[in-house]
Structure formats: structure tokens, C-alpha cells
Design a protein around this motif. Sequence first.
Motif: not given
Length: 554
Positions: A422-429, A481-486
Motif C-alpha cells: 500500500r505504501a507504493a500507492w501512497h498519494f497516487p497523484f 514514489q517518484p512515478e507519482q510526481r506531477l
Amino acid sequence: MRAAADLVVTGAQLLTPAPSTDTALAVAGGRIVALGTDEEVLALAGPGTERIESEGAALLPGFHDAHVHAQAGGLALGGCDLEPEHSIDGYARLVREFAARSDDEWIVGSGWFGDAFPGGLPTRAHLDAIVADRPAVLTSHDAHGVWVNSAALERAGITRASTDPANGRIVRDADGEPTGVLFDAAGELVTRLVPAPGPAERRTALLAAQRHLFSLGVTAWHDAILGAYLSLPDCLPTYLETLADGSLTARVTGSMWWPPQAGPEHVPAMLEHLRATSEAGFPVRSVKIMQDGICENCTAALLEPYTGVHPTTRGDSVIAPDDLVEIVTALDAAGIGVHFHGVGDRAVRECLDAVEAARRRGGPAPTGPERPRHQIAHLDVVDPADVPRFAALDVTANIQPLWARDDQEILERKFPLIGDERAAWHFPFGALQRAGARLAMGSDWPVTSPDPLWALHTACTRTAPAADVHARNPESHRPAQPEQRLDLSTAVRAATLGAAEASGNETTIGSLEPGKLADLVLLDGPLTGPADLDRVRVRRTVLGGRTVHVSDAP
């Protein structure tokens, strides 16, 4: 012949919020009348026109905070404010100094972080050593915990024999004695005893919040709770007063607080409350529903159990899912949007399910600015299967970007409870954006700083701003979680037009367009990429063509 512009801004990097090739903007009668080259806009100026040369700095629509508690933020500024520190000694100094200058019966404040204490939480012994002669109650920075001393526990009659209230927990030591921390509804056992700030104090607080937000370039905000919550007094009377007398000039919307204990039978009373509030001068078209708590104290509602605690602990749904469907369906049919608090993946799914049921029962969602604006705030954990549903149901993801970094509290207190998957999907912006979800950006101040430049920095880098005192651990400055950057354009839109859309006022504010209100923020440098966000600051804030803040920085 067209009258001369009241204000022209030239030499700017215009972000409308999209990057523009125009470099100048003209204002007349409080509204934007033209964008163009410097030469084109200067042609609209006259002898009395105010002229601002930007020298290449970024000019944006005024920032719009999509989720804030402004009166609470103002009260924090004027009370025992622990926000400037992040240590036991720092908190002790601030409490001691406040107690010395206050002769109030209670010591009231907010802003502490649990990771500053051994074991992750303070105790009444810490507070007793600082102030023992009167009750003290200090709300945590996330507003889900209350730290009290022994005098406050005694006033509330809380002992080892006390039972936990619904949706709350009295933290106890190994012997069963209350430690001095009360989570969620348990905090109300004490906060209900605290004398509420009077009308004059609440007014002062709200106007102080307005000045502070103006200084950060925020010209509009959405207050996420119109009503009383924990130690926070109802801010609605203060809004009605300051809107009526013109002292509150920011563009403000809000969501009426839905009592957590209320069922579907409360809908008619809520609709009447909304009608009366609108007639009193504050049109309110949404309701705030808190569907769960937070992960850090296991009150967020998860699909699968927490890790490292009792194997069946999944958190609580504040409102039973079937009741939530009925409530949301009735509100949606009445044209009222719902501003959900959804932290855990189960709470998020329950909120989406309720909106889907409402859309199904009520037919296709209406279009245009009058449609109900449903949104879910926080979104700490979202199941991947639910990410596409935001776009499909036209539910806005109301994000608090400053939380999306690996602070010590997150690493030591939160991730051990939710586990690696679940931490891998932390704030999945990023995932939400790629799936087509609408994004709106809010701060949740006073939970965290309302500085939109800090929020933009973390949204784009997933690291903490260098100046943030609450992020001193090295991990907070490495991308989480750099893949969740905007990307910068997406983030800027979420902090301006996206937030205006969520609040239902995108036809008048949120972008730099002729005809829209001239709410502007001028930075002290350009925005060419995320790295600039840790350097630039607000130089000037303009509301309706009138300057409401000018930086005194050189």
C-alpha cells in the motif's frame, strides 16, 4: 473609445495556468480585459494607469486552496502555535512562553507532530512538566489527536475505567492508564469543556488568516468544514459577519459539516440549513462527509487489515456504506455536491460507490457549472482498481501535496501500519492524473502549511521544501514514489483552475482570461521547472485588480 486600463502588468512569464506566449495583461474595473505583448497591452494604458514591470517573473491566476480551515488557521496563529518547531524542547519552550503571557483558564494550542516524541506520541507527563496549574489541550497538526495534561484529564473525568467513545480512542499505557493522548472523537471528551473563543476572537482569527493567505498568493479558498469539529469552533457565523460587512474580500466557498452520527433522515434538515445559509449571504452548495480517520492511528478504513497490529484491524467506516449511498443520492438529487474525507482505500471505494449509486439512480450526471461537484480529499491510499473511477464518475481528486514525501512520521508511524504494497500507492497523484481524473489542490491548513509554492514543489518532486522545519530527515529530500510526481503545468492547474472547478466558480476565477476577475499572483522570478519552486516567493498578490499584498523582501 475604450477607457484606459486601471492596471497593466508587462514583461511577465504568463501561466494562465497553461504556459502562454503573451507577456502582458491589462485590468479594468476589477477584471482582466486583455492579454498580449507588452506593446499591445501598454497601448491600453493612460496617465492614471498603474504599471507593474515583472522583469520576466511568473504571473499566475491567484492561487486557490481547495481544502482549508481558515478560521482554525487564524486561531492557531494567535494561540499556542507549535507549528514553528518540531522537537520536544521546541514545543516545551513555546508552551511555556504562551502560558507565561496568558491568564486564560485553559492553555489551548495546536500543531504538534508525534514523531518528535519517543515512541511516536507525547504523554501527559511531558505537558505536566511544563504547565500543571491549569488544564492544557493541544491539538495535533493533523487535527485527529489531542494532547492533554493531567489537569485536563481530571476535568473531563477520564480515568483507566473510561471507555472509548464511538470513532475515538483513549491512548493507554501498559497498565491501562490514559497517557494524555486522545484520538478523534475521544478528543471531544476534553475539547467540549474548553471555553469557545468569542465572536471577536473568531473574527480576528479569520481576518488574520486572510492576510496570511494573501501573503502566500492565495486569493480564493474552500473551507472544508462549516461547523464545529473537535476543538474548532463553528466558523460559519464569522463568515456570515465578515462577508456582510465587506471585511472578508477573498473568494470563499465552503462545505457544510455533516454530523458523523447522523443518518439519511438528516438530509431534509441539512438542505434547510444550506438554504438558510445561502439566504443569509453565503451560498453553500456542498456538504462535508468524513468517512474515516487517518492511517497513523488505525482509524482510516482499509480494504485489508493493518500490518503490525491486531490481524483484524481495518479501521472504521464513519457512516455505514448503505446509509452513505442514501445520503449521497439524496444530496446529489438536490444538486448538492459532497466533499468527502477519504484516507484509506476502503473509505475511498465507499465514497466512489456512493457517487456511482447516486448517478445510477438519478440518471446521467448533469453538465455545466450547476452540476453537483463531488470530490474526495486526502486519498492517502487508493486501490489501483479504483483509480479510473474518478474520471468515469467525474469525481475530483482533492489532493494535499505537501504530505507526499517521506517524513520521519510517515516512515516510522504510517508505513509500518499500511505495509509496503500500500505504501507504493501512497498519494497516487500521478496515477490519478494519467487516468484522467480532475485534480484540485488544497493544504488542509492548519494541518500543514498553506504555502502553495511548497505544495507545488512537493507535488512535482515528491520531496520536502528545503525550508520546511517538519522535514529534517534525509529521506524527506529524496523522491517518494517518484512515478507519482506531477508535471509543473498539471500541478499549477490543480492549484488554480482545478480548484476553482471543484468549488464551482471557474467561470469567474482560476485562469487569466479576458472577462474573469483580476485575481493575480506575481512571483519574484520565473517558473521554468520544478527546481524553481524551492527558490521563488510571492512578490505581489492582486485581488480584483487591487493589490492586497506586496512582499517586503529585497
